[in-house]
Every structure is written in C-alpha cells, then in structure tokens.
Motif scaffolding. Structure first.
Motif, PDB file in Angstrom:
ATOM      1  N   UNK A 500       0.827  -1.206   0.000  1.00 29.60           N
ATOM      2  CA  UNK A 500       0.000   0.000   0.000  1.00 29.60           C
ATOM      3  C   UNK A 500       0.862   1.256   0.000  1.00 29.60           C
ATOM      4  N   UNK A 501       1.939   1.238   0.768  1.00 28.87           N
ATOM      5  CA  UNK A 501       2.840   2.385   0.803  1.00 28.87           C
ATOM      6  C   UNK A 501       3.571   2.533  -0.533  1.00 28.87           C
ATOM      7  N   UNK A 502       3.997   1.406  -1.114  1.00 29.98           N
ATOM      8  CA  UNK A 502       4.669   1.453  -2.412  1.00 29.98           C
ATOM      9  C   UNK A 502       3.739   2.015  -3.481  1.00 29.98           C
ATOM     10  N   UNK A 503       2.442   1.606  -3.458  1.00 34.29           N
ATOM     11  CA  UNK A 503       1.467   2.114  -4.420  1.00 34.29           C
ATOM     12  C   UNK A 503       1.261   3.621  -4.236  1.00 34.29           C
ATOM     13  N   UNK A 504       1.200   4.083  -2.981  1.00 32.45           N
ATOM     14  CA  UNK A 504       1.035   5.507  -2.702  1.00 32.45           C
ATOM     15  C   UNK A 504       2.215   6.311  -3.255  1.00 32.45           C
ATOM     16  N   UNK A 505       3.411   5.786  -3.079  1.00 37.43           N
ATOM     17  CA  UNK A 505       4.600   6.477  -3.571  1.00 37.43           C
ATOM     18  C   UNK A 505       4.631   6.491  -5.102  1.00 37.43           C
ATOM     19  N   UNK A 506       4.187   5.379  -5.731  1.00 36.95           N
ATOM     20  CA  UNK A 506       4.152   5.313  -7.178  1.00 36.95           C
ATOM     21  C   UNK A 506       3.171   6.337  -7.740  1.00 36.95           C
ATOM     22  N   UNK A 507       2.025   6.485  -7.095  1.00 38.99           N
ATOM     23  CA  UNK A 507       1.042   7.480  -7.541  1.00 38.99           C
ATOM     24  C   UNK A 507       1.603   8.898  -7.393  1.00 38.99           C
ATOM     25  N   UNK A 508       2.312   9.140  -6.306  1.00 38.92           N
ATOM     26  CA  UNK A 508       2.900  10.463  -6.100  1.00 38.92           C
ATOM     27  C   UNK A 508       3.939  10.763  -7.180  1.00 38.92           C
ATOM     28  N   UNK A 509       4.708   9.732  -7.579  1.00 39.44           N
ATOM     29  CA  UNK A 509       5.688   9.921  -8.643  1.00 39.44           C
ATOM     30  C   UNK A 509       4.987  10.254  -9.956  1.00 39.44           C
ATOM     31  N   UNK A 510       3.885   9.557 -10.216  1.00 37.39           N
ATOM     32  CA  UNK A 510       3.145   9.788 -11.465  1.00 37.39           C
ATOM     33  C   UNK A 510       2.580  11.203 -11.508  1.00 37.39           C
ATOM     34  N   UNK A 511       2.032  11.666 -10.375  1.00 39.50           N
ATOM     35  CA  UNK A 511       1.485  13.034 -10.334  1.00 39.50           C
ATOM     36  C   UNK A 511       2.603  14.056 -10.539  1.00 39.50           C
ATOM     37  N   UNK A 512       3.739  13.802  -9.954  1.00 35.12           N
ATOM     38  CA  UNK A 512       4.854  14.723 -10.125  1.00 35.12           C
ATOM     39  C   UNK A 512       5.326  14.767 -11.572  1.00 35.12           C
ATOM     40  N   UNK A 513       5.369  13.597 -12.229  1.00 36.62           N
ATOM     41  CA  UNK A 513       5.789  13.563 -13.627  1.00 36.62           C
ATOM     42  C   UNK A 513       4.797  14.306 -14.512  1.00 36.62           C
ATOM     43  N   UNK A 514       3.488  14.168 -14.225  1.00 36.06           N
ATOM     44  CA  UNK A 514       2.472  14.862 -15.018  1.00 36.06           C
ATOM     45  C   UNK A 514       2.598  16.376 -14.882  1.00 36.06           C
ATOM     46  N   UNK A 515       2.861  16.841 -13.643  1.00 35.59           N
ATOM     47  CA  UNK A 515       3.004  18.292 -13.443  1.00 35.59           C
ATOM     48  C   UNK A 515       4.231  18.831 -14.181  1.00 35.59           C
ATOM     49  N   UNK A 516       5.314  18.032 -14.188  1.00 37.22           N
ATOM     50  CA  UNK A 516       6.517  18.490 -14.893  1.00 37.22           C
ATOM     51  C   UNK A 516       6.266  18.578 -16.400  1.00 37.22           C
ATOM     52  N   UNK A 517       5.473  17.627 -16.948  1.00 36.91           N
ATOM     53  CA  UNK A 517       5.163  17.664 -18.376  1.00 36.91           C
ATOM     54  C   UNK A 517       4.314  18.878 -18.724  1.00 36.91           C
ATOM     55  N   UNK A 518       3.368  19.237 -17.836  1.00 35.92           N
ATOM     56  CA  UNK A 518       2.519  20.402 -18.092  1.00 35.92           C
ATOM     57  C   UNK A 518       3.342  21.683 -18.088  1.00 35.92           C
ATOM     58  N   UNK A 519       4.302  21.741 -17.186  1.00 35.87           N
ATOM     59  CA  UNK A 519       5.152  22.925 -17.128  1.00 35.87           C
ATOM     60  C   UNK A 519       6.015  23.027 -18.380  1.00 35.87           C
TER      61      UNK A 519
END
Length: 519
Positions: A500-519
């Motif tokens: 569950x913690x690994x999945x939470x961290x993976x989702x956080x990484x994905x959100x961070x990557x999406x924000x960097x692409x938008x920028x």
C-alpha cells in the motif's frame, strides 16, 4: 621529522616532516617541509570539549596573574600538551589505526630561504579564542605565523553534534603512514617578529621592539605559550650555533602584534633547552644533556590545559555516568564501576548490559521513570535495586541516559531510529524529535526504505512520527530513480512489506511527472 610536536588541545597533533630533495648549486639539498596534522580518535580520550580559549595577552584586558612565589610548582605543559588517555596493548594498536593524517606542504621557496634555520624549526599551536587558529614557528632569527583557518568555538553540547570543518584541504588517510598523494601547498608563513633570512645580519644584537624592528640572536629553545597566549622562548644571542653563550635571554612575543620584550636572563648550561610552564605559572627550563633544570617565577598565567576546569551543571551531572569511563567512553555501557557509580541507587538492565543511575535524576528528567520509580506508582518493581527495560537497544539507551544527565548527546545517524523510538517510549518528545531530525537529515538511497518502513510502523504513536513519515515520502519520490539505481533490493523489499505504501509512492511519482510535463 624536524621540529616540535604540538597539540591544539582538541585531539589533534601537528608536526613538520622534512624531506630532502635533489642537491642544488653549492652542495645544499632542497628542503621539502610537509606539515602533518594527526587527528587522534576519541578512543584515546581526545575531544573537542577540551578546547579552552586563553586569557588576553599582557597589555589587553585580563585577569590578574596568580601571586608569585607559590611554594610548589605543579605539572608542566610543554609544546605537545597532554589530553589523550593512555591506552595499552591491543587497545592502543586499534586506536592508532583510526588516526587520520592530513598534510599541507610548506612553500619550497620559504623553506629554502631559511637555510640552516630549517634544521631548528620549532612551532606551537595558537588560537585567539574567537575561532581563528594558526601555527607560530621559529626559524633562524624570526618568528612566523601560519594561519590555519577558522574553527567554531565550542558551546554547550547540542542535541546533535556535527563534525567541524577541517582547515586542511583533503588527503585523509587512516593510520599513521603519511598520504602518498602530493599535498596541497600552504600559503607562505607571515613574518611576525624578527628579521627574515634576507635582512638578518649575523652581527645584529638582540633588540626588543615591534614586528620586523625586533631582533633575535639565536633561538635556542622550543616555543611555549602561556595562559594569555603570549609566546616564550630562549634567545642565545649572537654567536655560533654550537657555541654555548654565557647568558641567554627569556623573550616574550605577542602573537598578534609581534611585540618582543625581554622578561629575564639566566645562565646557559647547554646549547639548547626545553621550556614548559607549570600549573602555578612557573617557567621550567630543562637543559639538554645537563640532566637538570631551572625554575623561574615570572608570574605567568598557566596554559588553559592546566587551569582548573570551569564547573557547569551538565558537566558535573555527566561526571556521574561512571559506567562511560569503565566502557571506554561515551555511548558505551558496562556493568558498573568507577567512583561515581558507587553513588548510584538504581541499576537499569538493558539486554546484557547494566547502567548504574540515580533515582532522583531519572525522576526529575523523565516522566516515564518518574512514574515507574514512584513507590505508589503501580509498578511492582518501583523500589527494586535493579530495573529491566525490555525490548530496548543498549546503545540507544546509553545515549538517552547521557541526554537525561547533561541535556545533550551526539546521535549518530545509524542510531537515530533506535534513539527516536526509545525516546518516544520513555516520554521524551524533545529527544525524539532531535533523533528524527538526524534520521531525515542523513537520508541516503541505501537507507530511505528502511526509514520509511520504520516510520510507517511508528506513525500511529504520535504526530511527530506521522510528520516525519511525510518528509520521508517526499524524499523518496524526489530521489526515486537514484534509489532504484543504488538500492534496487530495498525497493523490492518495500513492495513486499508494504504494497500500500509502495502504491502511494508510485502514484505520487506519477502526479509529479504529469506536473513536470505540463510545465
């Protein structure tokens, strides 16, 4: 090796290693002088806590010197001060392997300009009390100053102690062998007093004065520093180096202004003497090859290492931890021992180790022990002579106990989690927060997963653990690629232990990557 071995009274020794190079015109070989700094390990009793600033030099604001004529001179302090506990046998050999050697090469142009004076190079370590430190060197008919940089003055022991910056640039090596690499070159020593080799005259008589206006005949002793920071030496006057003068002068040199004054004279008994200052301010002159010495009362202030230590409450309470000395230093633990342990009225058993302690201090400083040691507190063993602290790490408890007694403790990164968990269990929120701060500040790709899993288990206990868990998550997400590269096994362990913690961290990484692409 040439010159005096000198100490900074903080666990470091300095010496000059003179190496002869190729022979130049005139038949004299080139001199390569390398300054070696030997940082001794704490196992030999060396500590930053021993640093003490000297009183002001004569002429500045200062306390009155001790009264002259004290009947019995105390132990002497020479160029290389004591401060390391004596080890023997295997203990000494093990400690010697931990000595760190740093090197700084003195400028070749300067050493060659000294001529024969380089053979009689003497030095003493000096610090001015405001953080600056230097080496004062005598060579030929002059005194030089070699700055070493700034070092923070000691303060009260903090919750977390960090290693001070080193003035030497590189070349760290374990063991006593000098580094093989070419050391960096030091700046040329600055003339403090006297005449350098270019302006000195063999017929110049010794003269008092300031800086380069002063004159020395022949320095015939080591350099010694009194409690006000003033430099003392013997001047043999004008004559051949192998000639024993009838009288020699005691010269005092101000370490900042270079002011030179003659403070006494005495009959020479050899061509070289060793100076030291006793605990009551007498100057002791030990004559080479003469098997005797001379005591002179000049009303000197003893060096800081011989002055009575200033009493502080943390230091006095820390002295009650007799088991630390029995175990060979802080952070250990033993089965009792030491004169201060005899006053202990309770023993805390942690694993296979016992820690003598004092009920009054434990109760006053720790709510957990206040409840457990109370006679009517509901604990059956509250009045017992020995208490057991189950499921605790002895090394972590040693640090907790030192913090209880002194208000400060050095928390190594590898013990931060153990100390933090134990401090929370013993109702010590300040120490717990300090330990968790160390854990976060010393994160590495190889350790972040273990810290994450530990903090996730502890998060339900207090808000502090939950807050640190969020900081650990953010660090992991920001350094995920580096963690995968350098510690891939830990990532698999995270997925297996806390999916569950690994999945939470993976989702956080994905959100961070999406924000960097938008920028």
């Amino acid at each position: 090796m040439k010159g005096t071995l000198t100490s900074d009274h903080c666990g470091a020794l300095y010496l000059v290693d003179r190496q002869l190079g190729e022979v130049v015109e005139g038949g004299r070989p080139r001199s390569h002088c390398v300054l070696r700094k030997l940082q001794l390990p704490e196992a030999l009793g060396c500590s930053e806590a021993s640093r003490a600033a000297p009183a002001p030099v004569a002429g500045e604001t200062a306390a009155e010197p001790p009264a002259a004529g004290v009947p019995s001179p105390g132990p002497a302090a020479g160029g290389a001060a004591a401060g390391a506990a004596v080890a023997s046998g295997g203990a000494f050999a093990a400690a010697a392997e931990q000595v760190v050697v740093r090197s700084l090469r003195l400028p070749e142009a300067w050493t060659n300009s000294l001529g024969a004076g380089v053979n009689a190079l003497e030095m003493v370590h000096h610090h001015d009390g405001s953080g600056g430190e230097c080496l004062l060197l005598s060579a030929g008919a002059a005194i030089y100053r070699l700055p070493l940089g700034a070092q923070p003055a000691p303060a009260s022991p903090p919750l977390v102690q960090q290693e001070a910056a080193q003035p030497f640039t590189e070349l760290t090596q374990t063991g006593l062998r000098p580094p093989a690499a070419q050391p960096d070159e030091a700046p040329a020593p600055q003339l403090l007093a006297g005449a350098d080799a270019k302006t000195a005259s063999a017929k110049s008589a010794p003269a008092d004065g300031f800086g380069d206006a002063a004159r020395f005949g022949r320095v015939m002793s080591n350099l010694v520093e009194d409690g006000r920071g003033a430099l003392l030496l013997l001047d043999g006057g004008v004559g051949r180096p192998d000639e024993i003068a009838e009288l020699c002068a005691i010269r005092r040199v101000h370490p900042h202004t270079g002011a030179v004054a003659t403070v006494g004279r005495l009959k020479c008994r050899a061509d070289f003497a060793s100076l030291s200052i006793t605990a009551n301010g007498w100057l002791f002159v030990s004559w080479a090859d003469a098997c005797d010495g001379t005591l002179i009362d000049l009303g000197l202030v003893p060096p800081p290492s011989l002055q009575p230590r200033r009493r502080t409450l943390p230091a006095d309470l820390g002295a009650l931890l007799g088991w630390e000395r029995t175990a060979g230093g802080g952070g250990g633990g033993g089965s009792g021992g030491g004169s201060d342990s005899a006053a202990a009225d309770v023993t805390i058993r942690v694993g296979e180790r016992s820690f003598p302690a004092h009920r009054l201090i434990l109760s006053a400083r720790c709510d957990y022990f206040k409840q457990r040691l109370a006679g009517d507190g509901g604990f059956a063993d509250g009045r017992a002579a020995e208490l057991e602290l189950a499921d605790a790490d002895p090394d972590a408890f040693a640090l907790v106990l030192r913090w209880l007694y002194t208000g400060g403790a050095h928390i190594p990164a590898e013990q931060a989690r153990g100390v933090g968990g134990l401090a929370d269990r013993l109702l010590l929120p300040e120490l717990c927060d300090a330990a968790l701060e160390v854990m976060v500040e010393t994160l590495a790709p190889e350790t972040v997963v273990d810290s994450l899993l530990w903090a996730a288990r502890m998060a339900h206990l207090s808000r502090g653990f939950a807050q640190r868990l969020e900081e650990l998550k953010a660090w992991y997400v920001a350094h995920h690629e580096l963690v995968c590269q350098r510690a891939p096994a830990s990532v698999r362990r995270l997925m297996e232990a806390r999916s569950d913690l690994a999945f939470e961290l993976m989702c956080a990484q994905s959100r961070g990557a999406s924000r960097r692409e938008q920028v």
